[in-house]
Scaffold this motif. Structure first.
Motif, PDB file in Angstrom:
ATOM      1  N   GLU A 251       0.842  -1.209   0.000  1.00  0.00           N
ATOM      2  CA  GLU A 251       0.000   0.000   0.000  1.00  0.00           C
ATOM      3  C   GLU A 251       0.873   1.254   0.000  1.00  0.00           C
ATOM      4  O   GLU A 251       0.582   2.224  -0.690  1.00  0.00           O
ATOM      5  CB  GLU A 251      -0.916  -0.023   1.228  1.00  0.00           C
ATOM      6  N   ASP A 252       1.967   1.234   0.778  1.00  0.00           N
ATOM      7  CA  ASP A 252       2.881   2.383   0.811  1.00  0.00           C
ATOM      8  C   ASP A 252       3.510   2.638  -0.551  1.00  0.00           C
ATOM      9  O   ASP A 252       3.671   3.787  -0.965  1.00  0.00           O
ATOM     10  CB  ASP A 252       3.976   2.170   1.854  1.00  0.00           C
ATOM     11  N   ASP A 253       3.868   1.556  -1.251  1.00  0.00           N
ATOM     12  CA  ASP A 253       4.444   1.667  -2.590  1.00  0.00           C
ATOM     13  C   ASP A 253       3.433   2.306  -3.550  1.00  0.00           C
ATOM     14  O   ASP A 253       3.770   3.213  -4.314  1.00  0.00           O
ATOM     15  CB  ASP A 253       4.844   0.269  -3.071  1.00  0.00           C
ATOM     16  N   LEU A 254       2.186   1.858  -3.510  1.00  0.00           N
ATOM     17  CA  LEU A 254       1.129   2.420  -4.347  1.00  0.00           C
ATOM     18  C   LEU A 254       0.960   3.905  -4.058  1.00  0.00           C
ATOM     19  O   LEU A 254       0.918   4.732  -4.975  1.00  0.00           O
ATOM     20  CB  LEU A 254      -0.186   1.683  -4.125  1.00  0.00           C
ATOM     21  N   GLN A 255       0.876   4.271  -2.802  1.00  0.00           N
ATOM     22  CA  GLN A 255       0.669   5.670  -2.439  1.00  0.00           C
ATOM     23  C   GLN A 255       1.853   6.543  -2.837  1.00  0.00           C
ATOM     24  O   GLN A 255       1.678   7.694  -3.242  1.00  0.00           O
ATOM     25  CB  GLN A 255       0.348   5.790  -0.957  1.00  0.00           C
TER      26      GLN A 255
ATOM     27  N   ASP B  63      -7.783   6.287  -3.395  1.00  0.00           N
ATOM     28  CA  ASP B  63      -6.446   6.731  -2.996  1.00  0.00           C
ATOM     29  C   ASP B  63      -5.917   7.783  -3.972  1.00  0.00           C
ATOM     30  O   ASP B  63      -5.358   8.794  -3.560  1.00  0.00           O
ATOM     31  CB  ASP B  63      -5.467   5.558  -2.944  1.00  0.00           C
ATOM     32  N   ALA B  64      -6.092   7.519  -5.270  1.00  0.00           N
ATOM     33  CA  ALA B  64      -5.598   8.462  -6.283  1.00  0.00           C
ATOM     34  C   ALA B  64      -6.256   9.826  -6.111  1.00  0.00           C
ATOM     35  O   ALA B  64      -5.585  10.858  -6.109  1.00  0.00           O
ATOM     36  CB  ALA B  64      -5.860   7.900  -7.680  1.00  0.00           C
ATOM     37  N   GLN B  65      -7.562   9.830  -5.952  1.00  0.00           N
ATOM     38  CA  GLN B  65      -8.277  11.096  -5.797  1.00  0.00           C
ATOM     39  C   GLN B  65      -7.851  11.808  -4.516  1.00  0.00           C
ATOM     40  O   GLN B  65      -7.586  13.010  -4.517  1.00  0.00           O
ATOM     41  CB  GLN B  65      -9.774  10.853  -5.781  1.00  0.00           C
ATOM     42  N   ARG B  66      -7.748  11.064  -3.429  1.00  0.00           N
ATOM     43  CA  ARG B  66      -7.360  11.661  -2.138  1.00  0.00           C
ATOM     44  C   ARG B  66      -5.963  12.264  -2.187  1.00  0.00           C
ATOM     45  O   ARG B  66      -5.696  13.288  -1.552  1.00  0.00           O
ATOM     46  CB  ARG B  66      -7.438  10.584  -1.049  1.00  0.00           C
TER      47      ARG B  66
ATOM     48  N   ARG C 270       1.453   9.750  -5.236  1.00  0.00           N
ATOM     49  CA  ARG C 270       1.938  11.087  -4.844  1.00  0.00           C
ATOM     50  C   ARG C 270       2.869  11.658  -5.909  1.00  0.00           C
ATOM     51  O   ARG C 270       2.841  12.853  -6.208  1.00  0.00           O
ATOM     52  CB  ARG C 270       2.676  11.017  -3.510  1.00  0.00           C
ATOM     53  N   GLU C 271       3.691  10.783  -6.478  1.00  0.00           N
ATOM     54  CA  GLU C 271       4.646  11.216  -7.499  1.00  0.00           C
ATOM     55  C   GLU C 271       3.923  11.781  -8.723  1.00  0.00           C
ATOM     56  O   GLU C 271       4.285  12.845  -9.216  1.00  0.00           O
ATOM     57  CB  GLU C 271       5.517  10.026  -7.903  1.00  0.00           C
ATOM     58  N   ILE C 272       2.893  11.083  -9.203  1.00  0.00           N
ATOM     59  CA  ILE C 272       2.214  11.612 -10.392  1.00  0.00           C
ATOM     60  C   ILE C 272       1.310  12.789 -10.064  1.00  0.00           C
ATOM     61  O   ILE C 272       1.069  13.634 -10.915  1.00  0.00           O
ATOM     62  CB  ILE C 272       1.446  10.524 -11.176  1.00  0.00           C
ATOM     63  N   ALA C 273       0.841  12.877  -8.817  1.00  0.00           N
ATOM     64  CA  ALA C 273       0.005  14.011  -8.425  1.00  0.00           C
ATOM     65  C   ALA C 273       0.803  15.313  -8.443  1.00  0.00           C
ATOM     66  O   ALA C 273       0.259  16.378  -8.725  1.00  0.00           O
ATOM     67  CB  ALA C 273      -0.602  13.780  -7.050  1.00  0.00           C
ATOM     68  N   SER C 274       2.102  15.213  -8.178  1.00  0.00           N
ATOM     69  CA  SER C 274       2.926  16.426  -8.134  1.00  0.00           C
ATOM     70  C   SER C 274       3.745  16.632  -9.406  1.00  0.00           C
ATOM     71  O   SER C 274       4.442  17.638  -9.535  1.00  0.00           O
ATOM     72  CB  SER C 274       3.863  16.365  -6.927  1.00  0.00           C
ATOM     73  N   ALA C 275       3.670  15.701 -10.353  1.00  0.00           N
ATOM     74  CA  ALA C 275       4.466  15.790 -11.580  1.00  0.00           C
ATOM     75  C   ALA C 275       3.957  16.908 -12.488  1.00  0.00           C
ATOM     76  O   ALA C 275       2.781  17.243 -12.480  1.00  0.00           O
ATOM     77  CB  ALA C 275       4.416  14.464 -12.326  1.00  0.00           C
ATOM     78  N   GLN C 276       4.868  17.467 -13.261  1.00  0.00           N
ATOM     79  CA  GLN C 276       4.526  18.458 -14.275  1.00  0.00           C
ATOM     80  C   GLN C 276       5.174  18.046 -15.576  1.00  0.00           C
ATOM     81  O   GLN C 276       6.375  17.818 -15.585  1.00  0.00           O
ATOM     82  CB  GLN C 276       4.990  19.849 -13.853  1.00  0.00           C
TER      83      GLN C 276
END
Length: 87
Positions: free
Chosen positions: A29-33, A67-70, A37-43
């Motif tokens: 679960e930590d790996d998934l999160q 999880d992705a949405q959160r 997080r990485e793609i949520a902050s990517a540009q």
């Protein structure tokens, strides 16, 4: 319109509910999160494609999407829906 190509990340939920991220196994679960997080902050923001196997548990797919949405993933979609059409 931008000529910049948008990156695509594909997460597969297999028939046994194992998860792969761009073909690589997600071990926890930590790996998934961390990936989310990485793609949520990517540009630029990548498109996040979820590809569930028709035998995967609905609960697992919804958990990944929640999880992705959160965690701030905004470009999300489900792909591979043709497997659900009865022939």
């Amino acid at each position: 319109p931008s000529t910049e190509e948008v990156p695509v990340v594909t997460l597969v939920v297999d028939f046994d509910n194992t998860i792969t991220w761009n073909g690589q196994p997600v071990s926890s679960e930590d790996d998934l999160q961390a990936h989310l997080r990485e793609i949520a902050s990517a540009q630029p923001k990548p498109e996040f494609h979820i590809q569930p196997n028709r035998l995967a548990d609905y609960k697992t797919v919804v958990h990944v999407m929640a999880d992705a949405q959160r965690l701030g993933v905004t470009q999300m979609g489900i792909v591979g829906q043709e497997q659900f059409v009865d022939q």
